[in-house]
Design a protein around this motif. Structure first.
Motif, PDB file in Angstrom:
ATOM      1  N   GLU A  34       0.826  -1.220   0.000  1.00 26.28           N
ATOM      2  CA  GLU A  34       0.000   0.000   0.000  1.00 26.28           C
ATOM      3  C   GLU A  34       0.858   1.266   0.000  1.00 26.28           C
ATOM      4  O   GLU A  34       0.557   2.215  -0.706  1.00 26.28           O
ATOM      5  CB  GLU A  34      -0.958  -0.001   1.192  1.00 26.28           C
ATOM      6  CG  GLU A  34      -2.101  -0.987   1.059  1.00 26.28           C
ATOM      7  CD  GLU A  34      -2.937  -0.756  -0.196  1.00 26.28           C
ATOM      8  OE1 GLU A  34      -3.288   0.408  -0.495  1.00 26.28           O
ATOM      9  OE2 GLU A  34      -3.227  -1.750  -0.895  1.00 26.28           O
ATOM     10  N   LYS A  35       1.901   1.282   0.800  1.00 29.29           N
ATOM     11  CA  LYS A  35       2.786   2.448   0.832  1.00 29.29           C
ATOM     12  C   LYS A  35       3.446   2.671  -0.521  1.00 29.29           C
ATOM     13  O   LYS A  35       3.529   3.796  -0.996  1.00 29.29           O
ATOM     14  CB  LYS A  35       3.836   2.304   1.929  1.00 29.29           C
ATOM     15  CG  LYS A  35       3.259   2.499   3.313  1.00 29.29           C
ATOM     16  CD  LYS A  35       4.327   2.605   4.361  1.00 29.29           C
ATOM     17  CE  LYS A  35       3.733   2.656   5.746  1.00 29.29           C
ATOM     18  NZ  LYS A  35       2.903   3.788   6.038  1.00 29.29           N
ATOM     19  N   PHE A  36       3.899   1.600  -1.141  1.00 33.53           N
ATOM     20  CA  PHE A  36       4.547   1.752  -2.434  1.00 33.53           C
ATOM     21  C   PHE A  36       3.540   2.180  -3.502  1.00 33.53           C
ATOM     22  O   PHE A  36       3.860   2.992  -4.373  1.00 33.53           O
ATOM     23  CB  PHE A  36       5.288   0.482  -2.849  1.00 33.53           C
ATOM     24  CG  PHE A  36       6.162   0.710  -4.045  1.00 33.53           C
ATOM     25  CD1 PHE A  36       7.274   1.538  -3.958  1.00 33.53           C
ATOM     26  CD2 PHE A  36       5.863   0.137  -5.267  1.00 33.53           C
ATOM     27  CE1 PHE A  36       8.075   1.780  -5.062  1.00 33.53           C
ATOM     28  CE2 PHE A  36       6.653   0.381  -6.374  1.00 33.53           C
ATOM     29  CZ  PHE A  36       7.760   1.202  -6.270  1.00 33.53           C
ATOM     30  N   LYS A  37       2.318   1.660  -3.455  1.00 27.65           N
ATOM     31  CA  LYS A  37       1.269   2.092  -4.401  1.00 27.65           C
ATOM     32  C   LYS A  37       1.020   3.593  -4.281  1.00 27.65           C
ATOM     33  O   LYS A  37       0.836   4.284  -5.273  1.00 27.65           O
ATOM     34  CB  LYS A  37      -0.044   1.343  -4.125  1.00 27.65           C
ATOM     35  CG  LYS A  37      -0.184   0.044  -4.812  1.00 27.65           C
ATOM     36  CD  LYS A  37      -1.625  -0.445  -4.637  1.00 27.65           C
ATOM     37  CE  LYS A  37      -1.685  -1.919  -4.509  1.00 27.65           C
ATOM     38  NZ  LYS A  37      -3.033  -2.416  -4.226  1.00 27.65           N
ATOM     39  N   GLN A  38       1.021   4.100  -3.046  1.00 27.05           N
ATOM     40  CA  GLN A  38       0.795   5.524  -2.830  1.00 27.05           C
ATOM     41  C   GLN A  38       1.967   6.351  -3.375  1.00 27.05           C
ATOM     42  O   GLN A  38       1.761   7.395  -3.974  1.00 27.05           O
ATOM     43  CB  GLN A  38       0.580   5.825  -1.349  1.00 27.05           C
ATOM     44  CG  GLN A  38       0.201   7.265  -1.080  1.00 27.05           C
ATOM     45  CD  GLN A  38      -1.079   7.663  -1.790  1.00 27.05           C
ATOM     46  OE1 GLN A  38      -2.099   7.003  -1.654  1.00 27.05           O
ATOM     47  NE2 GLN A  38      -1.033   8.737  -2.570  1.00 27.05           N
ATOM     48  N   ILE A  39       3.175   5.861  -3.173  1.00 31.38           N
ATOM     49  CA  ILE A  39       4.352   6.548  -3.716  1.00 31.38           C
ATOM     50  C   ILE A  39       4.254   6.614  -5.238  1.00 31.38           C
ATOM     51  O   ILE A  39       4.463   7.672  -5.840  1.00 31.38           O
ATOM     52  CB  ILE A  39       5.655   5.845  -3.262  1.00 31.38           C
ATOM     53  CG1 ILE A  39       5.880   6.098  -1.769  1.00 31.38           C
ATOM     54  CG2 ILE A  39       6.856   6.299  -4.088  1.00 31.38           C
ATOM     55  CD1 ILE A  39       6.955   5.229  -1.127  1.00 31.38           C
ATOM     56  N   LEU A  40       3.908   5.497  -5.869  1.00 28.66           N
ATOM     57  CA  LEU A  40       3.745   5.483  -7.328  1.00 28.66           C
ATOM     58  C   LEU A  40       2.622   6.401  -7.783  1.00 28.66           C
ATOM     59  O   LEU A  40       2.767   7.099  -8.791  1.00 28.66           O
ATOM     60  CB  LEU A  40       3.492   4.066  -7.836  1.00 28.66           C
ATOM     61  CG  LEU A  40       4.695   3.159  -7.945  1.00 28.66           C
ATOM     62  CD1 LEU A  40       4.275   1.771  -8.423  1.00 28.66           C
ATOM     63  CD2 LEU A  40       5.744   3.740  -8.867  1.00 28.66           C
ATOM     64  N   ALA A  41       1.518   6.419  -7.052  1.00 23.64           N
ATOM     65  CA  ALA A  41       0.397   7.290  -7.415  1.00 23.64           C
ATOM     66  C   ALA A  41       0.825   8.759  -7.330  1.00 23.64           C
ATOM     67  O   ALA A  41       0.490   9.564  -8.212  1.00 23.64           O
ATOM     68  CB  ALA A  41      -0.804   7.029  -6.510  1.00 23.64           C
TER      69      ALA A  41
END
Length: 175
Positions: free
Chosen positions: A140-147
């Motif tokens: 989830e943290k990495f998805k947010q960084i990518l977003a």
């Protein structure tokens, strides 16, 4: 017999030398993985260009790496995974799009990128050997960084991510 003893001695020395960090390197523990990096060299390179890079960031209200999606609150079991993802992110997305008209800045970016590439290579080997599994929190943290990254144009996102490198370095050193 003498030849095999010599071979064993040379092999052992070679393994020991490859595992020892070079002068100035620091060993980081990312879950089950250990990676040595020259943090002083990376910090010095980043410090030399930080003001220039951050002055190119037109959007100061958004952060790609920091709070509320802070890396500091990750469980230790997710550190290997998120670190691997972040090194890959910086090598594959950020550094490729950080070019300026200033050759000094470009050389510093290239030096930092090479350090990350080397560390990513070491982390990838360990990541595969230890079958590091990504937990939901790190995904989830990495998805947010990518977003956050993909919400900007490529050059702006790359410069902003590079300008926030100290957030990643601080997290690595504090963990």
């Amino acid at each position: 017999m003498r030849g095999s003893s010599l071979f064993l001695c040379l092999f052992s020395t070679s393994c020991w030398v490859n595992l020892m960090p070079t002068a100035g390197d620091k060993i980081f523990h990312f879950g089950a993985c250990r990676v040595s990096m020259s943090m002083a060299e990376i910090r010095a390179g980043f410090t030399a260009i930080k003001a220039d890079i951050q002055s190119r960031d037109p959007i100061r209200t958004l952060s790609i790496l920091s709070h509320p999606h802070s890396l500091h609150k990750l469980k230790s079991s997710d550190r290997c995974c998120i670190t691997h993802q972040l090194f890959t992110f910086y090598v594959d997305k950020v550094f490729k799009h950080c070019r300026t008209e200033d050759s000094f800045v470009n050389r510093k970016i290239s030096s930092i990128a090479n350090s990350f590439l080397s560390a990513r290579r070491k982390l990838s080997q360990c990541h595969e050997q230890n079958n590091c599994m990504c937990g939901e929190e790190s995904r989830e943290k990495f998805k947010q960084i990518l977003a956050n990254y993909e919400g900007l144009n490529v050059t702006s996102a790359a410069m902003k991510s590079l300008g926030e490198l100290d957030i990643l370095l601080d997290w690595m050193e504090k963990s």
